[in-house]
Design a protein around this motif. Structure first.
Motif, PDB file in Angstrom:
ATOM      1  N   GLU A 145      -8.923  70.913  35.171  1.00  0.00           N
ATOM      2  CA  GLU A 145     -10.544  70.763  34.499  1.00  0.00           C
ATOM      3  C   GLU A 145     -11.055  69.533  35.141  1.00  0.00           C
ATOM      4  OE1 GLU A 145     -13.388  70.859  30.565  1.00  0.00           O
ATOM      5  OE2 GLU A 145     -11.097  70.878  30.650  1.00  0.00           O
ATOM      6  N   PHE A 146     -10.232  68.346  35.067  1.00  0.00           N
ATOM      7  CA  PHE A 146     -10.862  67.053  35.562  1.00  0.00           C
ATOM      8  C   PHE A 146     -10.177  66.583  36.767  1.00  0.00           C
ATOM      9  CE2 PHE A 146     -11.279  67.175  30.902  1.00  0.00           C
ATOM     10  CZ  PHE A 146     -12.634  67.398  31.083  1.00  0.00           C
ATOM     11  N   ASP A 147     -10.389  65.743  37.482  1.00  0.00           N
ATOM     12  CA  ASP A 147      -9.794  65.028  38.801  1.00  0.00           C
ATOM     13  C   ASP A 147      -9.624  63.403  38.527  1.00  0.00           C
ATOM     14  OD1 ASP A 147     -12.232  63.777  39.456  1.00  0.00           O
ATOM     15  OD2 ASP A 147     -12.321  65.032  41.123  1.00  0.00           O
ATOM     16  N   PHE A 148     -10.242  62.965  37.743  1.00  0.00           N
ATOM     17  CA  PHE A 148      -9.978  61.714  37.351  1.00  0.00           C
ATOM     18  C   PHE A 148      -9.869  60.606  38.360  1.00  0.00           C
ATOM     19  CE2 PHE A 148      -8.302  63.665  33.327  1.00  0.00           C
ATOM     20  CZ  PHE A 148      -9.238  63.081  32.630  1.00  0.00           C
ATOM     21  N   LEU A 149     -10.685  60.929  39.279  1.00  0.00           N
ATOM     22  CA  LEU A 149     -11.099  59.919  40.452  1.00  0.00           C
ATOM     23  C   LEU A 149     -12.700  59.587  40.647  1.00  0.00           C
ATOM     24  CD1 LEU A 149      -8.886  62.025  43.287  1.00  0.00           C
ATOM     25  CD2 LEU A 149      -8.288  59.870  42.106  1.00  0.00           C
ATOM     26  N   VAL A 150     -12.660  58.245  40.512  1.00  0.00           N
ATOM     27  CA  VAL A 150     -13.961  57.747  40.440  1.00  0.00           C
ATOM     28  C   VAL A 150     -14.603  57.561  42.002  1.00  0.00           C
ATOM     29  CG1 VAL A 150     -13.223  55.290  40.304  1.00  0.00           C
ATOM     30  CG2 VAL A 150     -15.491  55.883  39.399  1.00  0.00           C
ATOM     31  N   ASP A 151     -15.997  57.767  42.064  1.00  0.00           N
ATOM     32  CA  ASP A 151     -16.483  57.396  43.302  1.00  0.00           C
ATOM     33  C   ASP A 151     -16.820  55.589  43.325  1.00  0.00           C
ATOM     34  OD1 ASP A 151     -18.368  56.572  45.298  1.00  0.00           O
ATOM     35  OD2 ASP A 151     -19.438  58.484  45.240  1.00  0.00           O
ATOM     36  N   MET A 152     -15.942  55.074  43.813  1.00  0.00           N
ATOM     37  CA  MET A 152     -15.897  53.437  43.748  1.00  0.00           C
ATOM     38  C   MET A 152     -17.248  53.053  44.351  1.00  0.00           C
ATOM     39  SD  MET A 152     -13.441  52.747  41.897  1.00  0.00           S
ATOM     40  CE  MET A 152     -14.056  50.892  42.042  1.00  0.00           C
ATOM     41  N   ASP A 153     -17.789  53.472  45.300  1.00  0.00           N
ATOM     42  CA  ASP A 153     -18.740  52.517  46.124  1.00  0.00           C
ATOM     43  C   ASP A 153     -19.935  52.783  45.270  1.00  0.00           C
ATOM     44  OD1 ASP A 153     -17.274  51.933  48.291  1.00  0.00           O
ATOM     45  OD2 ASP A 153     -17.889  53.597  49.709  1.00  0.00           O
ATOM     46  N   ALA A 154     -20.243  54.103  44.599  1.00  0.00           N
ATOM     47  CA  ALA A 154     -21.443  54.315  43.681  1.00  0.00           C
ATOM     48  C   ALA A 154     -21.268  53.610  42.448  1.00  0.00           C
ATOM     49  CB  ALA A 154     -21.354  55.867  43.376  1.00  0.00           C
ATOM     50  N   TYR A 155     -19.863  53.646  41.949  1.00  0.00           N
ATOM     51  CA  TYR A 155     -19.713  53.046  40.632  1.00  0.00           C
ATOM     52  C   TYR A 155     -19.797  51.581  40.735  1.00  0.00           C
ATOM     53  CZ  TYR A 155     -16.526  51.021  37.027  1.00  0.00           C
ATOM     54  OH  TYR A 155     -16.087  50.243  35.857  1.00  0.00           O
ATOM     55  N   GLN A 156     -19.474  50.769  41.666  1.00  0.00           N
ATOM     56  CA  GLN A 156     -19.827  49.515  41.763  1.00  0.00           C
ATOM     57  C   GLN A 156     -20.865  49.111  42.050  1.00  0.00           C
ATOM     58  OE1 GLN A 156     -17.290  47.820  45.032  1.00  0.00           O
ATOM     59  NE2 GLN A 156     -17.577  45.744  44.296  1.00  0.00           N
ATOM     60  N   GLN A 157     -21.799  49.929  42.852  1.00  0.00           N
ATOM     61  CA  GLN A 157     -23.053  49.665  43.271  1.00  0.00           C
ATOM     62  C   GLN A 157     -24.048  49.819  42.020  1.00  0.00           C
ATOM     63  OE1 GLN A 157     -24.864  51.853  46.416  1.00  0.00           O
ATOM     64  NE2 GLN A 157     -26.958  51.107  46.076  1.00  0.00           N
ATOM     65  N   THR A 158     -23.852  50.763  41.393  1.00  0.00           N
ATOM     66  CA  THR A 158     -24.462  51.117  40.142  1.00  0.00           C
ATOM     67  C   THR A 158     -24.469  50.150  39.151  1.00  0.00           C
ATOM     68  OG1 THR A 158     -24.642  53.619  40.368  1.00  0.00           O
ATOM     69  CG2 THR A 158     -25.251  52.948  38.308  1.00  0.00           C
ATOM     70  N   LEU A 159     -23.091  49.658  38.671  1.00  0.00           N
ATOM     71  CA  LEU A 159     -22.801  48.768  37.773  1.00  0.00           C
ATOM     72  C   LEU A 159     -23.653  47.400  38.187  1.00  0.00           C
ATOM     73  CD1 LEU A 159     -19.515  48.348  35.685  1.00  0.00           C
ATOM     74  CD2 LEU A 159     -20.475  46.237  37.089  1.00  0.00           C
ATOM     75  N   SER A 160     -23.540  47.116  39.324  1.00  0.00           N
ATOM     76  CA  SER A 160     -24.006  45.774  39.866  1.00  0.00           C
ATOM     77  C   SER A 160     -25.353  45.775  39.610  1.00  0.00           C
ATOM     78  CB  SER A 160     -23.737  45.412  41.421  1.00  0.00           C
ATOM     79  OG  SER A 160     -24.303  44.554  41.787  1.00  0.00           O
TER      80      SER A 160
END
Length: 266
Positions: free
Chosen positions: A48-63
Motif C-alpha cells: 500500500e505504501f512505498d515510504f520513499l520521500v521526495d527529498m527535494d520537495a520535502y526540503q524546499q517546503t520545510l525551508s
C-alpha cells in the motif's frame, strides 16, 4: 510545552496531512519547536505504501515554512530511516547527502515483511514473531551508526495478534539488554514514542521497564516523539510521558540540531 521530535506529514506516504497544517496545530498547542521526520525506507516490500520521500520537495517546503513561521516555532529537518541489514552503505550515503538536524533509525521491515501486516505473524507464535523482530533490530543497530536515536524499539507489539497482552520486557530481557548496550556503547539515543498510548497499549514505545533499563545501563540521550501522522496527535500524552521519564531516572530530554544533542530539563 516540550519539543516533538517525531512527526510526519503528507511527504510520508502513510499521511495525508499537509505540512503547514501540522505546523499550525503545533503552534496552537504551544510547542516552541518541532521536527519533521518523514519516512525513508529503502527497499520496502511492495504494498500500500512505498515510504520513499521526495527529498527535494520535502526540503524546499520545510525551508519555506520554517522561514514563514520562524517567529512562532522552530522547525527542524529530520528523517525516519528504515533500517534493513542488506542496505549496506546506502543508508549512510543518504544521510550524508542532506543537512539533517535529526535522524531516527527504525525497523519497519523484517525478512521482507512489515510487522504491520498479519502475514508477519503467520506460521509462528506471537512470541517467536516478537523475538524475530528484536533479533533483526539487534542486527541493524550493530551494523549501522548513521542515526541519532533508535525509534520505537518495541514497535512490533503495536500490531501483534494480542498486542501487549502477553508481552513484557522480562520475556525478552536478554536480547533487549543487548540492544540497549549497543546503543549506549555507540552513544546512540533512545526514543520515548507516545504512539503506544494512541494504539491503546497503555504504555509508550518502548515500555517503562525498557526506558528504565536504558538509563541503568548508562543511556542519557532520550527524545520525545508522538509519531503523529495527523494534527490531533501532535505532542500526544507528553505530560504523561514526562512523568514516566522522571520515574525512570531521567532529568533531561534531548532535542537534536545539526545532528548534535541539546539537553533540556524535564
Amino acid at each position: 510545552m516540550y519539543s516533538d521530535s517525531h512527526l510526519h506529514s503528507s511527504f510520508s506516504s502513510d499521511s495525508d496531512t499537509p505540512m503547514e497544517e501540522m505546523i499550525q496545530t503545533a503552534i496552537s498547542k504551544g510547542l516552541s519547536s518541532m521536527c519533521f521526520t518523514e519516512h525513508q525506507d529503502l527497499d520496502f516490500p511492495p504494498g500500500e505504501f512505498d515510504f520513499l520521500v521526495d527529498m527535494d520537495a520535502y526540503q524546499q517546503t520545510l525551508s519555506t515554512l520554517a522561514k514563514k513561521y520562524q517567529e512562532q516555532i522552530h522547525i527542524r529537518f529530520g528523517i525516519e530511516l528504515g533500517l534493513q541489514p542488506q542496505l549496506g552503505n546506502q543508508l549512510s550515503d543518504f544521510v550524508n547527502s542532506y543537512p539533517f538536524d535529526f535522524v531516527i533509525g527504525s525497523v519497519h521491515v523484517v525478512d521482507r515483511l512489515d510487522p504491520y501486516e498479519s502475514v508477519f505473524y503467520e506460521n509462528r507464535s506471537e512470541k517467536e514473531a516478537y523475538l524475530r523482530y528484536f533479533t533483526c533490530l539487534l542486527e541493524n543497530v550493530k551494523k549501522y551508526s548513521c542515526f541519532d536515536v533508535c525509534g520505537h524499539i518495541d514497535y512490533v507489539v503495536r500490531y501483534g495478534p494480542n498486542k501487549n497482552l502477553y508481552y513484557s520486557y522480562q520475556n525478552y530481557q536478554e536480547i533487549i539488554d543487548e540492544i540497549l548496550r549497543v546503543l549506549v556503547d555507540k552513544n546512540i539515543g533512545l526514543e520515548c514514542n507516545t504512539g503506544g498510548f494512541k494504539y491503546g497499549l497503555g504504555h509508550p514505545n518502548p515500555t517503562e521497564e525498557i526506558l528504565k533499563r536504558y538509563r541503568e545501563l548508562g543511556g542519557e540521550i532520550i527524545t520525545l516523539g508522538s509519531d503523529a501522522h495527523v494534527p490531533q496527535y501532535i505532542a500526544y500524552e507528553f505530560e504523561r510521558a514526562v512523568d514516566i521519564l522522571k520515574q525512570c531516572g531521567f532529568s533531561y530530554y534531548t532535542v537534536f540540531e545539526k545532528r548534535k544533542p541539546i539537553f533540556f530539563p524535564l
